[in-house]
Design an enzyme around this catalytic site. Structure first.
Site, short mmCIF file in Angstrom:
data_model
loop_
_atom_site.label_atom_id
_atom_site.label_comp_id
_atom_site.label_asym_id
_atom_site.label_seq_id
_atom_site.Cartn_x
_atom_site.Cartn_y
_atom_site.Cartn_z
N HIS A 436 29.30 6.70 2.63
CA HIS A 436 29.52 7.99 2.86
C HIS A 436 28.78 8.87 2.06
CE1 HIS A 436 31.73 11.65 1.70
NE2 HIS A 436 31.95 11.81 2.97
N ARG A 526 -2.66 -3.26 -1.69
CA ARG A 526 -2.94 -4.23 -2.61
C ARG A 526 -1.77 -5.16 -2.64
NH1 ARG A 526 -2.23 -2.98 -7.65
NH2 ARG A 526 -1.65 -0.85 -7.26
N GLY A 717 -15.13 -0.94 -5.20
CA GLY A 717 -14.20 -0.80 -6.49
C GLY A 717 -14.68 -0.14 -7.83
N SER A 718 -14.62 1.20 -7.80
CA SER A 718 -15.56 1.86 -8.86
C SER A 718 -15.12 1.42 -10.36
CB SER A 718 -15.35 3.25 -8.71
OG SER A 718 -14.11 3.92 -8.60
N ASN A 719 -13.53 1.13 -10.67
CA ASN A 719 -13.36 0.88 -11.82
C ASN A 719 -14.00 -0.49 -12.24
OD1 ASN A 719 -11.38 2.82 -12.10
ND2 ASN A 719 -9.78 1.45 -11.39
N CYS A 767 -12.63 3.27 -2.76
CA CYS A 767 -11.34 3.48 -3.09
C CYS A 767 -11.07 3.51 -4.50
CB CYS A 767 -10.30 2.41 -2.33
SG CYS A 767 -11.11 0.69 -3.07
#
Length: 811
Positions: A436, A526, A717-719, A767
């Protein structure tokens, strides 16, 4: 037929008779007449009409007396409301039936009993108001229902109680708030053969996701026994989600979620004349099993879609439905016992997105409690604990509750609605998504967290709290008042970009919500998030824990895997549900799912991980990604990942899933991974399967022409690419000042990859946060001709606008 009949058979009723039989009964009759031929089973019975109700009111000379009490009612005064409601209900309950009406009820009940082969058959007696179950007003739970009613005398008492419940406090308050004329709302009573769900299961189902408004899902909640404990919030039900568009293909199994509830009690038939129903414990082994089978889940989902389609066609406008179902434990058949239009998301304007967001990220020291989130809003205020409305337990009563306070209680019921609408947020000890408190909070637009377990014991009156339901299915209670903001975006105002903008989606719980935001699909989903949050155990620990001699570990894993065939089945299905939910949310757009990329120290933190992980000096560049998949130590676990992807694509029918291989060092390693995938039934090109490579190593760039021969696309994956190109540890504060993905060396790498990929006819995207955080970096990518840019959901709106400006020279 008599123009003003006291009683009508359910199979003679339809929606045109709303003013005579009320919303609930009209809907039941409509389904019996028009959906029985489609295989949908609805129990039979009869309706005591509005004319019978009017006759009862007139026979006891009640109309003038009721109107007088209502005219003198101060609706803003809760005590006045309670006094008026109590007086009217007593007047109605003290009345008597006319001999004619009483005789008709007796005869109909006896005939119904004979139809089912016994003298006093068990029936459900349900109130059905004329303004009830309308597409724009629910009146949910405001009138009474009585289950397992047997014998004519018990039936007559129950009918009287139903008549009186038209004047429950919450019903009077709701009608006043919604502008319904009290004297214009009438009541009928449905008398329906009981389904023996006390020996089986029961629950509710929606043809729409009740939290996000996502149209393509059927949400089913269920538990053992009669359904009252679910509504009352006494138990947490099992939850199942089915993807609607794939239901028509009988070769598919589009169940995209199965969550085990806490079904420790159930409601069954009482054993005495005065005890219609009672609560009993559920056997432990049974409580740790799902209450219905997958075949029954799919059958229910198909029925719910049939009902939605029928009502949509009937009304000429999309009509999502709220359905109650029951599984008979004697004949093992499913039944629909109620159906009404869903009244919240069907009324929401779909052309806008309203987002709530905390203005700061609270530290772990501020998180006080978690529970089931209802809605997606945030509220803050001082705690006000209430356990009863009249203070009879010695605590404060409802009069003391002030506007804007946070209501903390064990559980609400419909009588609490006048209090609930004053709250800035609601926290309960008990309950699930369909209790409820959840239903009413959702309708009122109040953030609520239910099923916390012990909020009423943990929090003190006057304590400042922030209640956040804006972070997924898990609601969070934070210490103190944390500032938050809300943003409204009109979707029609968003620009269209030439460069497709995709979304990084970590949490399956949020996928339905994010799917409303315009995007080209999911550029990164991921697996680590799903494994960490939904599976929680190391995959090798799941497979091998019994050989370790660690009883505590085995006990924890056994608890996790309740309801599944074994630990392997648990891993594959839970992973497939997480992936499937994201894929369904964005179907048929591409959803790129990256295979697991835990580092050894991260795997070590999973349940049982310490038994299977090495101690590495530098796990960032150690045993991670592709190198695990074909290794003898991890290959069996990777096989389960492949099985989950196969289940999503082939069993669920979500062929929009693309797989991505992370941290792959050489083309030779790439081929080993592809061969391993093929061993487990995933072959690039078969059934349209595409394979992408995460481009995050300098070797991926330098040998891109060789990698490109074996894949369908790259995703930058730029990191990792930045730290490995510049040779620095991105987690080290000592060299953090050197970390910049806009560095010329990194941009040169990206430029090289885009040129090679285009020459080879292979897609390339990125990304990462760079494009949304740095307009000059986004400009560089667009100028280089990148195929897609994928960013986090909170950045996509500003990224769309920024990229549109870049593409059209509006800087």
């Amino acid at each position: 037929m008599n123009q003003n009949p006291f009683i009508v058979d359910l199979n003679e009723v339809d929606l045109s008779m709303l003013d005579t039989v009320g919303g609930k009964n009209a809907s039941l009759g409509e389904m019996i007449q028009n959906l029985s031929n489609r295989g949908i089973s609805v129990p039979g019975g009869f309706v005591i009409t509005v004319h019978a109700f009017n006759s009862y009111i007139e026979h006891n000379d009640l109309r003038g007396r009721i109107d007088k009490v209502l005219d003198n009612l101060d609706h803003s005064d809760i005590v006045s409301l309670r006094r008026a409601g109590s007086n009217i209900r007593r007047m109605v309950a003290d009345g008597v039936f006319s001999p004619e009406l009483q005789q008709e009820i007796r005869e109909k009940y006896i005939a119904l009993s004979e139809k089912y082969g016994n003298e006093g058959t068990d029936v459900a007696v349900r109130s059905s108001a004329t303004a009830e179950d309308l597409p724009d007003a629910s009146f949910a739970g405001q009138q009474e229902t009585f289950l397992n009613v047997r014998g004519t005398q018990s039936l007559l008492v129950s009918v009287k109680s139903c008549f009186a419940s038209l004047y429950n406090d919450r019903a009077i308050s709701y009608r006043q708030e919604r502008g319904f004329d009290h004297s214009a709302v009438r009541l009928s009573v449905g008398v329906q053969k009981m389904v023996r769900s006390d020996l089986g299961a029961s629950g509710v189902a929606f043809s729409i996701d009740t939290e996000s408004g996502f149209r393509d899902a059927v949400i089913i909640n269920g538990a053992y026994g009669l359904g009252e404990l679910i509504v009352q919030g006494e138990i947490s039900p099992d939850e199942f989600i089915v993807y609607k568009p794939k239901l028509k293909d009988k070769n598919l199994n589009p169940i995209i979620e199965k969550k085990m509830g806490q079904k420790h009690h159930k409601m069954v038939y009482g054993t005495t004349l005065t005890e219609l129903v009672k609560r009993v414990p559920v056997d432990k082994k049974l409580s740790e099993s799902f209450c219905i089978t997958e075949d029954q889940i799919l059958q229910l989902a198909r029925w719910v879609v049939e009902i939605e389609d029928y009502y949509t066609q009937k009304r000429g406008v999309w009509t999502p439905m709220d359905v109650e179902w029951a599984l008979d434990g004697l004949n093992h058949q499913l039944y629909i016992v109620q159906a009404r239009p869903e009244t919240i998301h069907s009324q929401i304007e779909t052309g806008r997105v309203l987002e709530y967001q905390l203005d700061e990220t609270p530290g772990d020291d501020k998180l006080l409690m978690e529970g089931i989130a209802v809605g997606d809003r945030i509220g803050a205020g001082k705690v006000h604990k209430l356990f009863t409305l009249d203070g009879r337990d010695g605590s404060e009563d409802e009069e003391s509750f002030k506007e804007g306070e946070v209501l903390v209680t064990e559980m609400t019921d419909p009588d609490w609605e006048p209090i609930m609408k004053k709250a800035s947020a609601i926290i309960t000890d008990k309950g699930g998504r369909t209790c409820h408190a959840a239903i009413v909070a959702r309708e009122m637009g109040i953030p609520a967290i239910v099923g916390t377990g012990n909020a009423s014991k943990k929090f003190e009156n006057g304590q400042e709290l922030t209640v956040s339901c804006a972070e997924g299915e898990v609601g969070k209670v934070y210490k103190g008042k944390i500032s938050f903001s809300k943003t409204e975006t009109m979707l029609d105002d968003l620009p269209v970009t030439k460069t497709p903008i995709m979304m990084n989606v970590a949490s399956p719980d949020l996928a339905f919500k994010f799917s409303r935001i315009p995007s080209a699909g999911v550029g990164l989903a991921r697996e680590e998030f799903i494994i960490n949050n939904y599976i929680k155990a190391h995959p090798l620990a799941l497979l091998n824990h019994k050989t370790l001699g660690d009883e505590k570990l085995s006990k924890k894993i056994a608890t996790l895997a309740h309801g599944f065939e074994d630990e392997r089945d648990f891993f594959i299905k839970k992973l497939s549900y997480g992936i499937g939910r994201i894929a369904a949310a964005f179907y048929p757009k591409d959803v790129i799912v990256r295979f697991s990329d835990f580092k050894s120290n991260e795997y070590m933190n999973l349940l049982g991980g310490s038994y299977f992980e090495p101690n590495e000096e530098n796990p960032m560049i150690g045993w991670r990604g592709a190198s695990r998949y074909y290794s003898k130590e991890y290959k069996e676990a990777f096989g389960m990942e492949c099985a989950a992807i196969k289940k999503v694509r082939q069993e669920m029918g979500l062929e929009n899933v693309i797989v991505m291989i992370p941290f792959c060092r050489t083309p030779e390693e790439m081929q080993r991974v592809l061969a391993t995938m093929a061993e487990f039934g995933l072959t690039r090109g078969e059934n349209g399967l595409k394979v992408f490579l995460m481009a995050e190593l300098p070797s991926n760039i330098l040998l891109a022409d060789e990698f490109a021969d074996h894949i369908d696309g790259f995703s930058i994956g730029s990191n990792d690419l930045t730290q490995l190109t510049l040779g620095l540890d991105r987690d080290s504060s000592l060299v953090a000042h050197l970390y910049d993905e806009r560095n010329r060396a990194v941009k040169t790498m990206i430029s090289m990859l885009i040129k090679t990929a285009k020459a080879k006819g292979v897609k390339v995207g990125i990304c990462g946060q760079g494009p949304s955080d740095f307009p000059d970096f986004a400009e560089f990518l667009v100028n280089e001709g990148i195929d897609t840019i994928s960013v986090t959901p909170d950045s996509i709106l500003k990224t769309l606008k920024a990229i549109h400006k870049l593409e059209n020279g509006l800087q």
